[in-house]
Design a protein around this motif. Structure first.
Motif, PDB file in Angstrom:
ATOM      1  N   PHE A 111      12.755   2.705   6.663  1.00 24.48           N
ATOM      2  CA  PHE A 111      11.413   2.173   6.859  1.00 24.48           C
ATOM      3  C   PHE A 111      10.515   2.737   5.759  1.00 24.48           C
ATOM      4  CE2 PHE A 111      13.004   1.862  11.265  1.00 24.48           C
ATOM      5  CZ  PHE A 111      12.635   0.566  11.554  1.00 24.48           C
ATOM      6  N   TRP A 112       9.403   2.062   5.476  1.00 20.62           N
ATOM      7  CA  TRP A 112       8.481   2.509   4.437  1.00 20.62           C
ATOM      8  C   TRP A 112       7.060   2.489   4.980  1.00 20.62           C
ATOM      9  CZ3 TRP A 112       8.973   3.756  -0.864  1.00 20.62           C
ATOM     10  CH2 TRP A 112       7.769   3.839  -1.557  1.00 20.62           C
ATOM     11  N   ILE A 113       6.367   3.608   4.823  1.00 16.31           N
ATOM     12  CA  ILE A 113       4.958   3.715   5.174  1.00 16.31           C
ATOM     13  C   ILE A 113       4.326   4.687   4.191  1.00 16.31           C
ATOM     14  CG2 ILE A 113       5.324   5.547   6.878  1.00 16.31           C
ATOM     15  CD1 ILE A 113       3.079   4.218   8.576  1.00 16.31           C
ATOM     16  N   THR A 114       3.140   4.356   3.722  1.00 21.67           N
ATOM     17  CA  THR A 114       2.461   5.271   2.810  1.00 21.67           C
ATOM     18  C   THR A 114       1.794   6.378   3.628  1.00 21.67           C
ATOM     19  OG1 THR A 114       0.342   4.101   2.841  1.00 21.67           O
ATOM     20  CG2 THR A 114       1.980   3.391   1.175  1.00 21.67           C
ATOM     21  N   LEU A 115       1.440   7.442   2.976  1.00 19.45           N
ATOM     22  CA  LEU A 115       0.751   8.546   3.644  1.00 19.45           C
ATOM     23  C   LEU A 115      -0.561   8.067   4.251  1.00 19.45           C
ATOM     24  CD1 LEU A 115       0.542  11.537   4.356  1.00 19.45           C
ATOM     25  CD2 LEU A 115      -0.429  11.930   2.098  1.00 19.45           C
ATOM     26  N   GLU A 116      -1.319   7.284   3.486  1.00 20.74           N
ATOM     27  CA  GLU A 116      -2.599   6.767   3.976  1.00 20.74           C
ATOM     28  C   GLU A 116      -2.411   5.885   5.213  1.00 20.74           C
ATOM     29  OE1 GLU A 116      -6.351   3.999   2.525  1.00 20.74           O
ATOM     30  OE2 GLU A 116      -4.978   4.787   1.021  1.00 20.74           O
ATOM     31  N   GLN A 117      -1.417   5.009   5.190  1.00 20.26           N
ATOM     32  CA  GLN A 117      -1.135   4.155   6.342  1.00 20.26           C
ATOM     33  C   GLN A 117      -0.739   4.995   7.560  1.00 20.26           C
ATOM     34  OE1 GLN A 117       1.937   1.826   4.499  1.00 20.26           O
ATOM     35  NE2 GLN A 117       0.588   0.060   4.192  1.00 20.26           N
ATOM     36  N   LEU A 147      -4.675   8.259  13.551  1.00 21.05           N
ATOM     37  CA  LEU A 147      -6.073   8.302  13.998  1.00 21.05           C
ATOM     38  C   LEU A 147      -6.395   7.148  14.947  1.00 21.05           C
ATOM     39  CD1 LEU A 147      -7.825   9.353  10.666  1.00 21.05           C
ATOM     40  CD2 LEU A 147      -7.311  10.784  12.661  1.00 21.05           C
ATOM     41  N   LYS A 148      -5.890   5.954  14.670  1.00 21.03           N
ATOM     42  CA  LYS A 148      -6.114   4.800  15.540  1.00 21.03           C
ATOM     43  C   LYS A 148      -5.512   5.035  16.927  1.00 21.03           C
ATOM     44  CE  LYS A 148      -7.291   0.562  16.529  1.00 21.03           C
ATOM     45  NZ  LYS A 148      -8.690   0.251  16.798  1.00 21.03           N
ATOM     46  N   ASN A 149      -4.370   5.714  16.954  1.00 23.11           N
ATOM     47  CA  ASN A 149      -3.694   5.929  18.240  1.00 23.11           C
ATOM     48  C   ASN A 149      -4.417   6.929  19.132  1.00 23.11           C
ATOM     49  OD1 ASN A 149      -1.759   4.005  17.750  1.00 23.11           O
ATOM     50  ND2 ASN A 149      -0.503   5.441  16.611  1.00 23.11           N
ATOM     51  N   PHE A 150      -5.293   7.757  18.574  1.00 18.89           N
ATOM     52  CA  PHE A 150      -6.123   8.617  19.414  1.00 18.89           C
ATOM     53  C   PHE A 150      -7.023   7.764  20.305  1.00 18.89           C
ATOM     54  CE2 PHE A 150      -5.525  12.077  16.139  1.00 18.89           C
ATOM     55  CZ  PHE A 150      -4.779  12.897  16.969  1.00 18.89           C
ATOM     56  N   GLU A 151      -7.455   6.613  19.789  1.00 16.30           N
ATOM     57  CA  GLU A 151      -8.290   5.688  20.568  1.00 16.30           C
ATOM     58  C   GLU A 151      -7.465   4.906  21.586  1.00 16.30           C
ATOM     59  OE1 GLU A 151     -10.101   3.070  17.729  1.00 16.30           O
ATOM     60  OE2 GLU A 151     -10.856   4.726  16.509  1.00 16.30           O
ATOM     61  N   ARG A 152      -6.202   4.662  21.283  1.00 15.29           N
ATOM     62  CA  ARG A 152      -5.337   3.827  22.107  1.00 15.29           C
ATOM     63  C   ARG A 152      -4.650   4.589  23.242  1.00 15.29           C
ATOM     64  NH1 ARG A 152      -2.261   1.117  16.938  1.00 15.29           N
ATOM     65  NH2 ARG A 152      -3.509  -0.768  16.814  1.00 15.29           N
ATOM     66  N   ILE A 163       7.921  -3.083  -3.267  1.00 14.18           N
ATOM     67  CA  ILE A 163       7.905  -1.621  -3.356  1.00 14.18           C
ATOM     68  C   ILE A 163       7.044  -1.189  -4.541  1.00 14.18           C
ATOM     69  CG2 ILE A 163       9.303   0.445  -3.782  1.00 14.18           C
ATOM     70  CD1 ILE A 163      11.623  -1.098  -2.337  1.00 14.18           C
ATOM     71  N   LYS A 164       7.220  -1.847  -5.681  1.00 12.62           N
ATOM     72  CA  LYS A 164       6.406  -1.525  -6.864  1.00 12.62           C
ATOM     73  C   LYS A 164       4.919  -1.714  -6.567  1.00 12.62           C
ATOM     74  CE  LYS A 164       9.745  -2.553 -10.496  1.00 12.62           C
ATOM     75  NZ  LYS A 164      10.101  -3.437 -11.605  1.00 12.62           N
ATOM     76  N   GLN A 165       4.583  -2.783  -5.852  1.00 10.89           N
ATOM     77  CA  GLN A 165       3.187  -3.051  -5.515  1.00 10.89           C
ATOM     78  C   GLN A 165       2.625  -1.960  -4.604  1.00 10.89           C
ATOM     79  OE1 GLN A 165       1.441  -5.610  -6.910  1.00 10.89           O
ATOM     80  NE2 GLN A 165      -0.344  -4.665  -5.999  1.00 10.89           N
ATOM     81  N   MET A 166       3.394  -1.530  -3.618  1.00 10.70           N
ATOM     82  CA  MET A 166       2.928  -0.465  -2.717  1.00 10.70           C
ATOM     83  C   MET A 166       2.748   0.846  -3.484  1.00 10.70           C
ATOM     84  SD  MET A 166       4.621  -0.991   1.026  1.00 10.70           S
ATOM     85  CE  MET A 166       3.532   0.188   1.798  1.00 10.70           C
ATOM     86  N   ILE A 167       3.672   1.140  -4.388  1.00 13.59           N
ATOM     87  CA  ILE A 167       3.557   2.362  -5.191  1.00 13.59           C
ATOM     88  C   ILE A 167       2.296   2.289  -6.057  1.00 13.59           C
ATOM     89  CG2 ILE A 167       4.587   3.682  -7.088  1.00 13.59           C
ATOM     90  CD1 ILE A 167       7.352   2.875  -5.881  1.00 13.59           C
ATOM     91  N   LYS A 168       2.068   1.138  -6.660  1.00 14.59           N
ATOM     92  CA  LYS A 168       0.898   0.937  -7.520  1.00 14.59           C
ATOM     93  C   LYS A 168      -0.404   1.102  -6.735  1.00 14.59           C
ATOM     94  CE  LYS A 168      -1.307  -2.604 -10.326  1.00 14.59           C
ATOM     95  NZ  LYS A 168      -1.316  -4.014 -10.706  1.00 14.59           N
ATOM     96  N   ASN A 169      -0.435   0.623  -5.480  1.00 15.34           N
ATOM     97  CA  ASN A 169      -1.640   0.679  -4.666  1.00 15.34           C
ATOM     98  C   ASN A 169      -1.849   1.994  -3.944  1.00 15.34           C
ATOM     99  OD1 ASN A 169      -2.247  -1.936  -5.429  1.00 15.34           O
ATOM    100  ND2 ASN A 169      -1.312  -2.853  -3.641  1.00 15.34           N
ATOM    101  N   THR A 170      -0.871   2.899  -4.026  1.00 14.52           N
ATOM    102  CA  THR A 170      -0.991   4.196  -3.349  1.00 14.52           C
ATOM    103  C   THR A 170      -1.919   5.102  -4.168  1.00 14.52           C
ATOM    104  OG1 THR A 170       1.209   3.985  -2.398  1.00 14.52           O
ATOM    105  CG2 THR A 170       0.279   6.201  -2.500  1.00 14.52           C
ATOM    106  N   PRO A 171      -2.962   5.628  -3.530  1.00 17.05           N
ATOM    107  CA  PRO A 171      -3.880   6.527  -4.271  1.00 17.05           C
ATOM    108  C   PRO A 171      -3.145   7.756  -4.793  1.00 17.05           C
ATOM    109  CG  PRO A 171      -4.742   5.991  -2.091  1.00 17.05           C
ATOM    110  CD  PRO A 171      -3.361   5.463  -2.153  1.00 17.05           C
ATOM    111  N   LYS A 172      -3.478   8.163  -5.979  1.00 13.30           N
ATOM    112  CA  LYS A 172      -2.882   9.364  -6.577  1.00 13.30           C
ATOM    113  C   LYS A 172      -3.596  10.598  -6.039  1.00 13.30           C
ATOM    114  CE  LYS A 172      -0.311   6.805  -9.201  1.00 13.30           C
ATOM    115  NZ  LYS A 172       0.316   5.880  -8.310  1.00 13.30           N
ATOM    116  N   VAL A 173      -2.830  11.607  -5.741  1.00 17.00           N
ATOM    117  CA  VAL A 173      -3.402  12.841  -5.173  1.00 17.00           C
ATOM    118  C   VAL A 173      -3.755  13.802  -6.278  1.00 17.00           C
ATOM    119  CG1 VAL A 173      -2.968  14.773  -3.619  1.00 17.00           C
ATOM    120  CG2 VAL A 173      -2.026  12.548  -3.121  1.00 17.00           C
TER     121      VAL A 173
END
Length: 143
Positions: free
Chosen positions: A7-13, A19-24, A133-143
């Motif tokens: 599975f793939w999820i970015t850190l931001e996602q 955080l959303k699940n605290f409400e749910r 995958i390339k698009q997700m990597i490109k859109n991931t904010p750099k730390v």
């Protein structure tokens, strides 16, 4: 192995999902995001297209595919629009569920999944190919 998936999820996602699940949450349930799968070979090609890739097979202890919900948990699993919830099985003293988890604390409604349901990276309906995958990597904010 060319068949290996994850599975793939970015850190931001991931942070936004938590955080959303605290409400749910009602308490005791497990939240699982609906996220895309990818083949490991596509990840390698997306990250290092100029390098050669050697298939070495599965190493000891490694799994071919990732599983987030086993079929054993289907009887306690609810599907929502963008996630799944595994409800706690029972209240220890009464042997009954404490809450109805088909609706969360935010008012979102879910449906109990089929009895044979499982959520694994090889059987997922959402997929990322090499370009995705390339698009997700490109859109991931750099730390």
């Amino acid at each position: 192995d060319e068949r290996m998936t994850r599975f793939w999820i970015t850190l931001e996602q991931g942070v936004r999902f938590v955080l959303k699940n605290f409400e749910r949450m009602k308490g005791g349930e497990i939240f699982i995001p609906k996220i895309p799968s990818m083949r490991i070979i596509d990840l390698a090609k997306a990250m290092a297209p100029e390098l050669g890739h050697k298939i070495i097979g599965i190493r000891p202890g490694e799994k071919l595919h990732e599983a987030m919900i086993a079929s054993d948990d289907a009887m306690h699993t609810f599907e929502f629009s963008d996630h799944y919830v595994i409800a706690p099985s029972t209240e220890p003293s009464t042997n009954h569920r404490i809450e109805d988890f088909s609706q969360n604390a935010s008012g979102e409604k879910g449906e109990l999944v089929k009895s044979e349901f499982a959520y694994s990276s090889d059987k997922n309906t959402l997929w990322l190919d090499e370009a995705g995958i390339k698009q997700m990597i490109k859109n991931t904010p750099k730390v």
